[in-house]
Design a protein around this motif. Structure first.
Motif, PDB file in Angstrom:
ATOM      1  N   VAL A  29      -7.162 -15.518  -6.907  1.00 27.26           N
ATOM      2  CA  VAL A  29      -7.777 -16.572  -6.101  1.00 27.26           C
ATOM      3  C   VAL A  29      -6.956 -17.855  -6.239  1.00 27.26           C
ATOM      4  O   VAL A  29      -6.616 -18.263  -7.352  1.00 27.26           O
ATOM      5  N   ASN A  30      -6.659 -18.485  -5.088  1.00 29.37           N
ATOM      6  CA  ASN A  30      -5.876 -19.722  -5.132  1.00 29.37           C
ATOM      7  C   ASN A  30      -6.774 -20.917  -5.430  1.00 29.37           C
ATOM      8  O   ASN A  30      -7.986 -20.782  -5.595  1.00 29.37           O
ATOM      9  N   GLU A  31      -6.163 -22.103  -5.473  1.00 29.24           N
ATOM     10  CA  GLU A  31      -6.905 -23.315  -5.823  1.00 29.24           C
ATOM     11  C   GLU A  31      -7.961 -23.687  -4.798  1.00 29.24           C
ATOM     12  O   GLU A  31      -8.865 -24.466  -5.086  1.00 29.24           O
ATOM     13  N   ASP A  32      -7.864 -23.132  -3.589  1.00 32.52           N
ATOM     14  CA  ASP A  32      -8.859 -23.384  -2.543  1.00 32.52           C
ATOM     15  C   ASP A  32      -9.997 -22.377  -2.575  1.00 32.52           C
ATOM     16  O   ASP A  32     -10.873 -22.395  -1.711  1.00 32.52           O
ATOM     17  N   GLY A  33      -9.972 -21.468  -3.560  1.00 37.69           N
ATOM     18  CA  GLY A  33     -11.027 -20.474  -3.677  1.00 37.69           C
ATOM     19  C   GLY A  33     -10.853 -19.263  -2.786  1.00 37.69           C
ATOM     20  O   GLY A  33     -11.773 -18.456  -2.630  1.00 37.69           O
ATOM     21  N   GLU A  34      -9.670 -19.119  -2.192  1.00 41.95           N
ATOM     22  CA  GLU A  34      -9.399 -17.993  -1.294  1.00 41.95           C
ATOM     23  C   GLU A  34      -8.730 -16.854  -2.058  1.00 41.95           C
ATOM     24  O   GLU A  34      -7.791 -17.085  -2.830  1.00 41.95           O
ATOM     25  N   GLU A  35      -9.201 -15.632  -1.813  1.00 41.55           N
ATOM     26  CA  GLU A  35      -8.551 -14.472  -2.414  1.00 41.55           C
ATOM     27  C   GLU A  35      -7.219 -14.250  -1.711  1.00 41.55           C
ATOM     28  O   GLU A  35      -7.171 -14.112  -0.490  1.00 41.55           O
ATOM     29  N   ILE A  36      -6.148 -14.211  -2.497  1.00 39.10           N
ATOM     30  CA  ILE A  36      -4.815 -14.063  -1.910  1.00 39.10           C
ATOM     31  C   ILE A  36      -4.218 -12.683  -2.167  1.00 39.10           C
ATOM     32  O   ILE A  36      -3.237 -12.307  -1.536  1.00 39.10           O
ATOM     33  N   ALA A  37      -4.823 -11.940  -3.087  1.00 38.88           N
ATOM     34  CA  ALA A  37      -4.357 -10.574  -3.378  1.00 38.88           C
ATOM     35  C   ALA A  37      -5.425  -9.894  -4.220  1.00 38.88           C
ATOM     36  O   ALA A  37      -6.285 -10.559  -4.808  1.00 38.88           O
ATOM     37  N   PHE A  38      -5.364  -8.572  -4.251  1.00 37.12           N
ATOM     38  CA  PHE A  38      -6.291  -7.838  -5.116  1.00 37.12           C
ATOM     39  C   PHE A  38      -5.690  -6.499  -5.508  1.00 37.12           C
ATOM     40  O   PHE A  38      -4.748  -6.014  -4.888  1.00 37.12           O
ATOM     41  N   ILE A  39      -6.265  -5.925  -6.563  1.00 44.15           N
ATOM     42  CA  ILE A  39      -5.916  -4.586  -7.035  1.00 44.15           C
ATOM     43  C   ILE A  39      -7.225  -3.820  -7.193  1.00 44.15           C
ATOM     44  O   ILE A  39      -8.195  -4.351  -7.741  1.00 44.15           O
TER      45      ILE A  39
END
Length: 137
Positions: A29-39
């Motif tokens: 999760v980036n600083e804006d609270g958005e998920e940017i990647a996952f496993i």
């Protein structure tokens, strides 16, 4: 991705049976609270503690591969978090190698922190771990 940004990594391991079919879930999760990647992956038949460490190890490996240099980890495994912070010793032989690998990786970041969170604050990583297990049934 700018290297001065702090990425939050939520990690969770799941095991149905102990040991039993197991999986990992990681959410970046980036600083804006958005998920940017996952496993979301099945890892075989292991204990829950091994699944927790495997999730952390895989998450840190991906973060380094993606050029992330500042990371804060959140996990609902109090045992793993306290071991990573040096508050508890790693006595279980099955966990020692994973701990050594994971601890070494944590030192490769410019900044690394790990924090215990309640299960409900780790719901996305839990969901990802369970989705992987559910997809194999």
């Amino acid at each position: 991705m700018p290297n001065n940004k702090i990425i939050t990594l939520f990690v969770d391991g799941a095991s149905r049976g102990n040991p039993g079919p197991a999986s990992i879930g990681c959410s970046f999760v980036n600083e804006d609270g958005e998920e940017i990647a996952f496993i979301s992956e099945v890892i075989g038949s292991v204990t829950n503690n091994i699944a927790e460490y495997t999730a952390l190890l895989c998450g840190l490996e991906k973060a380094l591969a993606d050029g992330i240099t500042h990371i804060q980890v959140k996990a609902d495994s109090e045992l793993m978090v306290k071991q990573m912070k040096g508050e508890y010793k790693v006595k279980n032989e099955g966990l020692k190698n994973l701990f050594v690998q994971t601890f070494a990786l944590s030192k490769e970041f410019k900044s690394f922190s790990i924090q215990h969170v309640r299960r409900e604050q780790n719901s996305r990583a839990d969901e990802l771990a369970n989705l992987a297990l559910d997809s194999t049934i």
